[in-house]
Scaffold this active site. Structure first.
Site, PDB file in Angstrom:
ATOM      1  CG  HIS A 118      -0.328   0.064   2.625  1.00  0.00           C
ATOM      2  ND1 HIS A 118      -0.308  -0.831   3.291  1.00  0.00           N
ATOM      3  CD2 HIS A 118       0.001   1.361   3.102  1.00  0.00           C
ATOM      4  CE1 HIS A 118       0.150  -0.350   4.653  1.00  0.00           C
ATOM      5  NE2 HIS A 118       0.402   0.811   4.582  1.00  0.00           N
ATOM      6  CG  ASP A 154       0.096  -4.190   2.587  1.00  0.00           C
ATOM      7  OD1 ASP A 154       0.261  -3.432   1.859  1.00  0.00           O
ATOM      8  OD2 ASP A 154      -0.605  -3.481   3.621  1.00  0.00           O
ATOM      9  N   GLY A 229       2.813   6.667   7.826  1.00  0.00           N
ATOM     10  CA  GLY A 229       4.453   6.933   7.151  1.00  0.00           C
ATOM     11  C   GLY A 229       5.283   5.914   7.884  1.00  0.00           C
ATOM     12  CG  ASN A 230       6.165   4.600  11.864  1.00  0.00           C
ATOM     13  OD1 ASN A 230       5.589   5.329  12.673  1.00  0.00           O
ATOM     14  ND2 ASN A 230       7.546   4.538  11.874  1.00  0.00           N
ATOM     15  CB  SER A 231       3.113   1.913   5.770  1.00  0.00           C
ATOM     16  OG  SER A 231       1.908   1.746   6.500  1.00  0.00           O
ATOM     17  N   GLY A 291      -9.473 -23.803  -9.451  1.00  0.00           N
ATOM     18  CA  GLY A 291     -10.388 -23.540 -10.718  1.00  0.00           C
ATOM     19  C   GLY A 291     -11.786 -23.738 -10.641  1.00  0.00           C
TER      20      GLY A 291
END
Length: 383
Positions: A118, A154, A229-231, A291
């Site tokens: 992200h 992620d 912002g730490n991501s 499938g």
């Protein structure tokens, strides 16, 4: 619903606790503001509050302090690993920054940097950002290319020039004990680079619903302060000087709609290692393919079969020539388990299959015509 075609849309902030209860800790750029506040005590001037002594002509000089290596293990870990931590700036097609986050070097020889999906995805619309800047702790800025990304976990990998890099080693996160002291390093709010916060591993093996289609598994819970912002930044096991997780989510207090204190979540180092290896090798994560297209089991169906609500899926169609077709799975079959794992809201099929590979054998428990049977399938490669 068909088998998961993993969406790259920005995740919905939600969890099993309550809607919109989690916040992805990347930053959508638009600036921040701050200020100072002073307090005046009514009816009294500042000079009335404290008896002031004449100011000295000069302040005394403190004696120099030399802290030997090993005395403060937190300081030692920061010194060793801060050079591996970076700020990631995601630019839109027009060249303007659209978001930012953190990351860390996982391979100094090849120049690979791990971060969150992200952090690198396009804020407006699908896909990834147009270009990326990586800023090191010494303020060096380099261009990065996207190696690959996996919305289902992620995780994303970038590549930078392999010059004067320091890598942060990945721990065996299974061996990191609850209670171990950790530090989180990153760029909260996209402004405060190289910020270090400290806490402990509060719990392990957490499961958090990041979006309507993605449930993150094997998360590490920490009380180290994590902010937007730490991501993508590292959660470092101090004693080992190794990365035990990638900071990703924080809990939102639904009563105040603010970040809850001491409830952050990091993707485990073992998950990072597995996914990053796949991204570096293939540019994507190739998962096993059954499938089928399917729908959740309705409450009426579950009741008629004596099952718990939403405890299974109904096969709506079978892909011709797929592993499911070869194994004899039919439309209207009700699949309740994969191997020994019940399919339910907490364990959707996409989550159960997240770590599967082509060639893996799985056993599906299904109900057909009121009779329960088990069918073994050899997974194929997802188109």
């Amino acid at each position: 619903m068909s088998e998961p075609m993993y969406s790259s849309q920005p995740p919905v902030r939600s969890s099993g606790l309550s809607p919109a209860a989690l916040l992805l800790v990347g930053v959508i750029l638009g600036g921040i503001s701050g200020g100072a506040v002073a307090t005046v005590i009514e009816g009294r001037a500042p000079g009335d509050l404290v008896a002031l002594s004449p100011a000295p002509t000069s302040l005394p000089t403190s004696a120099p302090v030399n802290v030997p290596v090993g005395v403060d293990v937190t300081v030692d870990a920061v010194k060793d690993l801060l050079p591996a931590v970076v700020t990631v700036v995601n630019r839109a097609q027009n060249g303007q920054p659209q978001s930012s986050g953190s990351g860390f070097v996982i391979d100094a020889q090849q120049g690979y940097v791990a971060t969150n999906n992200h952090v690198v995805e396009n804020v407006r619309g699908g896909g990834a950002g147009s270009s990326f800047d990586v800023i090191f702790s010494d303020n060096r800025t380099v261009k990065a290319t996207l190696v690959g990304r996996d919305p289902q976990t992620d995780i994303a990998v970038l590549k930078v020039p392999a010059q004067n890099l320091v890598a942060a080693p990945l721990a065996d996160s299974d061996k990191a004990p609850v209670g171990a002291h950790v530090i989180a390093i990153g760029s909260p709010l996209g402004e405060f680079q190289n910020t270090v916060t400290e806490g402990v591993i509060s719990a392990k093996g957490r499961r958090v619903q990041e979006s309507t289609s993605v449930i993150l598994e094997d998360l590490i819970q920490t009380d180290a302060a994590i902010n937007p912002g730490n991501s993508g930044g590292p959660l470092i096991w101090i004693a080992a000087k190794q990365v035990v997780g990638m900071n990703t989510l924080v809990q939102i207090d639904p009563s105040t709609d603010t970040i809850a204190q001491g409830l952050g979540f990091a993707i485990s180092a073992n998950t990072i290692r597995d996914i990053a290896n796949d991204l570096i090798k293939d540019g994507q994560v190739v998962r096993g393919f059954i499938g089928i297209s399917y729908l959740p089991l309705t409450p009426r169906q579950a009741l008629s079969l004596g099952l718990a609500a939403a405890a299974g899926i109904t096969v709506s169609s079978v892909v011709a020539g797929s592993p499911a077709a070869q194994a004899g799975i039919q439309p209207n079959d009700i699949v309740t388990m994969v191997n020994a794992q019940q399919i339910d809201q907490d364990h959707p099929l996409s989550s159960i299959m997240a770590k599967s590979k082509p060639g893996d054998k799985v056993k599906l428990t299904l109900i057909r015509g009121g009779q329960t049977q088990v069918i073994e399938i050899t997974l194929g490669r997802q188109p």
